[in-house]
Design a protein around this motif. Structure first.
Motif, PDB file in Angstrom:
ATOM      1  N   ALA A   1       0.840  -1.205   0.000  1.00  0.00           N
ATOM      2  CA  ALA A   1       0.000   0.000   0.000  1.00  0.00           C
ATOM      3  C   ALA A   1       0.875   1.256   0.000  1.00  0.00           C
ATOM      4  N   GLU A   2       1.979   1.235   0.745  1.00  0.00           N
ATOM      5  CA  GLU A   2       2.895   2.378   0.798  1.00  0.00           C
ATOM      6  C   GLU A   2       3.561   2.629  -0.545  1.00  0.00           C
ATOM      7  N   LEU A   3       3.895   1.533  -1.246  1.00  0.00           N
ATOM      8  CA  LEU A   3       4.647   1.647  -2.501  1.00  0.00           C
ATOM      9  C   LEU A   3       3.776   1.730  -3.746  1.00  0.00           C
ATOM     10  N   GLY A   4       2.498   1.363  -3.615  1.00  0.00           N
ATOM     11  CA  GLY A   4       1.613   1.392  -4.777  1.00  0.00           C
ATOM     12  C   GLY A   4       1.806   0.191  -5.691  1.00  0.00           C
ATOM     13  N   VAL A   5       2.144  -0.962  -5.095  1.00  0.00           N
ATOM     14  CA  VAL A   5       2.285  -2.211  -5.849  1.00  0.00           C
ATOM     15  C   VAL A   5       1.442  -3.267  -5.148  1.00  0.00           C
ATOM     16  N   THR A   6       1.432  -4.495  -5.694  1.00  0.00           N
ATOM     17  CA  THR A   6       0.665  -5.563  -5.059  1.00  0.00           C
ATOM     18  C   THR A   6       1.501  -6.246  -3.981  1.00  0.00           C
ATOM     19  N   ALA A   7       0.809  -6.913  -3.061  1.00  0.00           N
ATOM     20  CA  ALA A   7       1.495  -7.669  -2.016  1.00  0.00           C
ATOM     21  C   ALA A   7       2.317  -8.801  -2.636  1.00  0.00           C
ATOM     22  N   ASP A   8       1.832  -9.359  -3.737  1.00  0.00           N
ATOM     23  CA  ASP A   8       2.592 -10.410  -4.430  1.00  0.00           C
ATOM     24  C   ASP A   8       3.933  -9.866  -4.930  1.00  0.00           C
ATOM     25  N   SER A   9       3.933  -8.660  -5.449  1.00  0.00           N
ATOM     26  CA  SER A   9       5.186  -8.049  -5.908  1.00  0.00           C
ATOM     27  C   SER A   9       6.163  -7.879  -4.750  1.00  0.00           C
ATOM     28  N   VAL A  10       5.639  -7.416  -3.625  1.00  0.00           N
ATOM     29  CA  VAL A  10       6.482  -7.234  -2.445  1.00  0.00           C
ATOM     30  C   VAL A  10       7.096  -8.571  -2.037  1.00  0.00           C
ATOM     31  N   ASN A  11       6.294  -9.635  -2.048  1.00  0.00           N
ATOM     32  CA  ASN A  11       6.806 -10.956  -1.671  1.00  0.00           C
ATOM     33  C   ASN A  11       7.829 -11.472  -2.677  1.00  0.00           C
ATOM     34  N   ARG A  12       7.639 -11.169  -3.949  1.00  0.00           N
ATOM     35  CA  ARG A  12       8.631 -11.571  -4.964  1.00  0.00           C
ATOM     36  C   ARG A  12       9.954 -10.835  -4.731  1.00  0.00           C
ATOM     37  N   TYR A  13       9.878  -9.554  -4.374  1.00  0.00           N
ATOM     38  CA  TYR A  13      11.100  -8.799  -4.062  1.00  0.00           C
ATOM     39  C   TYR A  13      11.786  -9.400  -2.833  1.00  0.00           C
ATOM     40  N   ARG A  14      10.997  -9.739  -1.831  1.00  0.00           N
ATOM     41  CA  ARG A  14      11.535 -10.281  -0.581  1.00  0.00           C
ATOM     42  C   ARG A  14      12.241 -11.619  -0.804  1.00  0.00           C
ATOM     43  N   ARG A  15      11.629 -12.485  -1.612  1.00  0.00           N
ATOM     44  CA  ARG A  15      12.217 -13.801  -1.890  1.00  0.00           C
ATOM     45  C   ARG A  15      13.414 -13.714  -2.832  1.00  0.00           C
ATOM     46  N   GLY A  16      13.494 -12.627  -3.584  1.00  0.00           N
ATOM     47  CA  GLY A  16      14.561 -12.511  -4.568  1.00  0.00           C
ATOM     48  C   GLY A  16      14.154 -13.010  -5.935  1.00  0.00           C
ATOM     49  N   ALA A  17      12.853 -13.339  -6.101  1.00  0.00           N
ATOM     50  CA  ALA A  17      12.368 -13.800  -7.398  1.00  0.00           C
ATOM     51  C   ALA A  17      12.444 -12.669  -8.421  1.00  0.00           C
ATOM     52  N   ARG A  18      12.274 -11.438  -7.960  1.00  0.00           N
ATOM     53  CA  ARG A  18      12.495 -10.253  -8.803  1.00  0.00           C
ATOM     54  C   ARG A  18      13.692  -9.512  -8.239  1.00  0.00           C
ATOM     55  N   LYS A  19      14.697  -9.351  -9.068  1.00  0.00           N
ATOM     56  CA  LYS A  19      15.935  -8.706  -8.612  1.00  0.00           C
ATOM     57  C   LYS A  19      15.895  -7.192  -8.775  1.00  0.00           C
ATOM     58  N   HIS A  20      15.050  -6.713  -9.696  1.00  0.00           N
ATOM     59  CA  HIS A  20      14.996  -5.276  -9.971  1.00  0.00           C
ATOM     60  C   HIS A  20      13.540  -4.827 -10.066  1.00  0.00           C
ATOM     61  N   ALA A  21      13.281  -3.677  -9.478  1.00  0.00           N
ATOM     62  CA  ALA A  21      11.950  -3.081  -9.561  1.00  0.00           C
ATOM     63  C   ALA A  21      11.946  -2.045 -10.686  1.00  0.00           C
ATOM     64  N   ARG A  22      10.748  -1.718 -11.170  1.00  0.00           N
ATOM     65  CA  ARG A  22      10.646  -0.624 -12.148  1.00  0.00           C
ATOM     66  C   ARG A  22      11.260   0.626 -11.538  1.00  0.00           C
ATOM     67  N   ALA A  23      11.717   1.525 -12.370  1.00  0.00           N
ATOM     68  CA  ALA A  23      12.415   2.732 -11.897  1.00  0.00           C
ATOM     69  C   ALA A  23      11.556   3.544 -10.921  1.00  0.00           C
TER      70      ALA A  23
END
Length: 185
Positions: A43-65
């Protein structure tokens, strides 16, 4: 802002003890600790909770700018206050605060001595009780003159009276015409 408030801000910036996390995974981990859940971070970042969890696990290494910038801003906004709080607590409980200044000091003392103010350049380490009083006064919205009074009282005890070893007739010390004032804690 007054001289003393500015000096506290400078000391906080200079005393940045540890850099905030740089990696996306580290930043998200820090934010999760601060917010408590992936949903709140999302909610703070304006993304989905799934995206946050992917960042946390390292499944996504880079976020959009744009998201990376929001993450970076959110971490920096919450990181420095933790460092500041920890350093101020240490100064207020054990470490004390070092005051370096060039200012005109005036004082009231016993008969037969001069009370003419004069410029002095002083570097004095004040005990933790004065650091605590200074931080409490600042947090309570004290003005610069009130904070000068706390430092002046510390100078009276530590410098002018040498902890009770001299100048016992000295009843009041004032700091005026500050050329510069720097704090370290």
């Amino acid at each position: 802002m007054g001289d003393i408030d500015d000096a506290i801000e400078r000391a906080d910036r200079e005393a940045f003890t540890k850099d905030p996390p740089k990696t996306l995974k580290g930043q998200i981990g820090f934010l999760l600790k601060q917010f408590g859940s992936a949903k709140a971070v999302a909610a703070e970042l304006g993304v989905t909770a799934d995206s946050v969890n992917r960042y946390r696990r390292g499944a996504r290494k880079h976020a959009r700018a744009d998201v990376a910038a929001k993450i970076d801003d959110a971490v920096k906004a919450r990181w420095q206050p933790l460092v500041r709080k920890r350093r101020q607590k240490q100064a207020a409980t054990t470490g004390g605060i070092t005051v370096e200044t060039r200012a005109r000091f005036g004082y009231t003392s016993s008969a037969g001595s001069t009370d003419d103010g004069r410029f002095r350049r002083l570097t004095v380490h004040l005990p933790a009780t004065y650091a605590q009083q200074l931080f409490e006064a600042r947090d309570a919205g004290a003005n610069d003159q009130q904070m000068r009074g706390i430092i002046a009282e510390g100078f009276k005890e530590v410098y002018f009276q040498d902890g009770g070893g001299r100048a016992m007739g000295l009843s009041d010390v004032e700091i005026n015409d500050i050329d510069y004032l720097d704090l370290d804690f």
